[in-house]
Design an enzyme around this catalytic site. Structure first.
Site, PDB file in Angstrom:
ATOM      1  N   ARG A  46       0.808  -1.168   0.095  1.00 28.43           N
ATOM      2  CA  ARG A  46       0.048  -0.108   0.143  1.00 28.43           C
ATOM      3  C   ARG A  46       1.046   1.260   0.080  1.00 28.43           C
ATOM      4  NH1 ARG A  46      -1.657   1.833   4.772  1.00 28.43           N
ATOM      5  NH2 ARG A  46      -2.394  -0.246   5.495  1.00 28.43           N
ATOM      6  N   LYS A 195     -10.088   6.802 -18.919  1.00 31.91           N
ATOM      7  CA  LYS A 195     -10.394   7.442 -20.083  1.00 31.91           C
ATOM      8  C   LYS A 195      -9.306   7.471 -21.265  1.00 31.91           C
ATOM      9  CE  LYS A 195     -13.879   8.065 -17.554  1.00 31.91           C
ATOM     10  NZ  LYS A 195     -14.276   9.226 -16.882  1.00 31.91           N
TER      11      LYS A 195
HETATM   12  C1  LIG Z   1     -14.587   9.893 -15.651  1.00 38.56           C
HETATM   13  C2  LIG Z   1     -14.166  11.008 -14.898  1.00 38.56           C
HETATM   14  C3  LIG Z   1     -13.868  11.174 -13.827  1.00 38.56           C
HETATM   15  C4  LIG Z   1     -14.000  10.012 -12.657  1.00 38.56           C
HETATM   16  O1  LIG Z   1     -13.272   8.877 -12.913  1.00 38.56           O
HETATM   17  P1  LIG Z   1     -13.538   7.481 -12.708  1.00 38.56           P
HETATM   18  O2  LIG Z   1     -12.346   6.727 -13.339  1.00 38.56           O
HETATM   19  O3  LIG Z   1     -14.774   6.994 -13.442  1.00 38.56           O
HETATM   20  O4  LIG Z   1     -13.598   7.099 -11.346  1.00 38.56           O
HETATM   21  C5  LIG Z   1     -13.483  12.281 -12.898  1.00 38.56           C
HETATM   22  N1  LIG Z   1     -13.514  13.226 -13.989  1.00 38.56           N
HETATM   23  C6  LIG Z   1     -13.743  13.381 -15.292  1.00 38.56           C
HETATM   24  C7  LIG Z   1     -13.659  14.673 -16.225  1.00 38.56           C
HETATM   25  C8  LIG Z   1     -14.422  12.050 -15.900  1.00 38.56           C
HETATM   26  O5  LIG Z   1     -14.551  12.239 -17.153  1.00 38.56           O
END
Ligand SMILES: *Cc1c(COP(=O)(O)O)cnc(C)c1O
Length: 376
Positions: A46, A195
Site C-alpha cells: 500500500r 479514459k
Molecule cells: C470519468 C471522470 C472522472 C471519474 O473517474 P472514474 O475513473 O470514473 O472514477 C473524473 N473526472 C472526469 C472529467 C471524468 O470524465
C-alpha cells in the site's frame, strides 16, 4: 525526450535479473526486509509498489510535475485531492464538473464542513468576487463536459496567485499529450486514467500530479493513509495503454474533425460543440493552452424525437457512459451522466433533451458517418 518518446519509453523499468523490456508486475503485498542490504525502499505494497511507482513516475514525467500518484479510480484521485482541505475551508469549483465530483463536493465533503461554491467557469469577474478569507482553492475542468466550455487556465492561475489559492485542474478530457496545466501555473492535476490515458475501456484508474514537495507530502499522506491505491496489474495495463496515447489521439482527433464537419452540415443537427470549430467561443483560449481540440464533441438535434431515435438506432457506436476508448461511445447526458441534476438546473446549464455527446474512436470514419447518418 519529447512527449511521444516519453509515452513509449517512460513507463519501462528494467529488472537486473532478466533485463526485461516490459515493466514487471510486482504482485506482492509485502517485501522481505532481511533480504535487503542497505536502505529499505519498499516495506508494504500500500505504501509503495515498484509497478505502481513506474506508472507514477511516468505520469509525473508527462505532466512535468514534482511527483505522481496512482489511485484505484478517477474519483478516488479526486476525493484524495479534496481530502487535503479542512473544515471551514471554502473552495470555488466550476459548475459543470464531472457528476461524481459534483456529488462529492455537494453531498460528501459537506459532512466535514468543507464548503464548495459552484461558479460559472467562464465568468472570471464572478470567480474573483466569490473569493473569501477562507477560500483555499479553485477547481476547474477544461474543456468541460458535455458542452466543451473552455476555461482560461492562465487567467484562473493569475486570480489564484493574487489571492494565495491553489489551482486544481481535472485534465481527463485532454490528457498530458494535449494539455499540461502545471506548465501553465496550476498546482495539482487530476486524471481519470480510465479514459484517454488507458484508452481501451478496460481499466478504472486515477492519477494525480503535484508541482512541489509540500503538496507531494500531503497527497502521499492521504494515498497511504486512506489507501485507495491502484493494484499492480492495472498499473501495468495503464503503462501499456499510455504507450499509444499519441497515435490514438492523433487519429481520434482526425476522425472527430471529419465527424464534426459532417454533423455541422446535417439538416437535422442544430448545433455542434467542439473546441476545434471556428465559431466555438473558447477556441482561441483553448488553442493557446492545449495542442489540439481532443476527441470529444457534442451536438444538439433540431428536435427531441431525432435525439431519442438516434440513441435507439445507432449500431456501431456503443451507447455508454465513459469516453476516451478506442471505440466510439455516444451518450445521452439527460438520462445518463447528468440524470442526477434536476431538470431546471440542467436546462440552465444547457444540458437539454436534444443533446448527444460523442467520444470518437479509431474506427474507419466512413463507417461511423454511415452509422450516424442512418441513425439521424
Ligand atoms: C470519468 C471522470 C472522472 C471519474 O473517474 P472514474 O475513473 O470514473 O472514477 C473524473 N473526472 C472526469 C472529467 C471524468 O470524465
Amino acid at each position: 525526450m519529447r512527449i511521444g518518446t516519453k509515452l513509449v519509453l517512460g513507463g519501462n523499468i528494467s529488472d537486473d535479473n532478466t533485463g526485461t523490456l516490459s515493466t514487471p508486475i510486482y504482485h506482492t503485498s509485502t517485501f522481505d526486509q532481511k533480504k535487503i542490504d542497505g536502505d529499505i525502499k519498499y516495506d508494504y505494497a500500500r505504501s509503495g509498489n515498484p509497478t505502481r511507482e513506474a506508472l507514477e513516475n511516468l505520469i509525473n514525467n508527462l505532466e512535468e510535475g514534482y511527483r505522481g500518484f496512482a489511485f484505484s479510480s478517477g474519483i478516488a484521485a479526486v476525493s484524495s485531492v479534496l481530502s487535503i482541505f479542512h473544515s471551514n475551508d471554502h473552495i470555488l469549483i466550476t459548475q459543470d464538473v464531472y457528476g461524481g465530483t459534483h456529488r462529492l463536493a455537494s453531498r460528501f465533503f459537506t459532512r466535514y464542513d468543507v464548503n464548495f461554491e459552484f461558479v460559472d467557469p467562464c465568468d472570471y469577474d464572478n470567480i474573483e468576487k466569490s473569493i473569501k478569507d477562507n477560500t483555499k482553492a479553485i477547481y476547474i475542468e477544461t474543456p468541460s463536459n458535455p458542452l466543451l466550455k473552455i476555461t482560461d487556465i492562465r487567467r484562473i492561475v493569475k486570480i489564484a496567485k493574487e489571492n494565495n489559492l491553489l489551482v486544481i485542474v481535472d485534465n481527463t478530457f485532454m490528457s498530458p499529450y494535449l494539455q499540461r496545466p502545471l506548465e501553465l501555473g496550476a498546482d495539482i492535476v487530476i486524471h481519470s486514467a480510465t479514459k484517454f490515458l488507458n484508452g481501451h475501456s478496460d481499466v478504472i484508474a486515477g492519477l494525480v500530479v503535484v508541482k512541489d514537495k509540500d503538496l507531494a507530502n500531503e497527497i502521499y499522506f492521504i494515498q497511504n493513509g486512506c489507501g485507495a491505491v491502484l493494484g499492480p496489474q492495472d498499473c501495468w495495463l495503464l503503462i501499456r495503454g499510455i504507450k499509444t496515447l499519441k497515435v490514438r489521439l492523433d487519429y481520434q482527433q482526425k476522425n472527430a474533425a471529419l465527424l464534426v464537419d459532417w454533423l455541422s452540415k446535417h439538416e437535422k443537427v442544430e448545433t455542434v460543440y467542439y473546441p476545434g470549430l471556428i465559431d466555438h467561443p473558447g477556441r482561441e483560449v483553448h488553442l493557446s493552452q492545449a495542442d489540439g481540440p481532443g476527441a470529444v464533441l457534442s451536438f444538439k438535434t433540431k428536435d427531441i424525437e431525432t435525439a431519442t431515435r438516434f440513441m435507439n438506432q445507432i449500431k456501431h457506436a456503443a451507447v455508454a457512459v465513459s469516453l476516451g476508448g478506442v471505440e466510439t461511445i455516444v451518450s445521452y447526458p439527460v438520462t445518463m451522466s447528468h440524470a442526477a441534476i434536476p431538470k431546471d438546473e440542467r436546462e440552465k446549464l444547457g444540458i437539454t433533451d436534444n443533446l448527444i455527446r460523442v467520444s470518437v474512436g479509431l474506427e474507419d470514419i466512413e463507417d461511423l458517418i454511415e452509422d450516424f447518418n442512418s441513425a439521424l
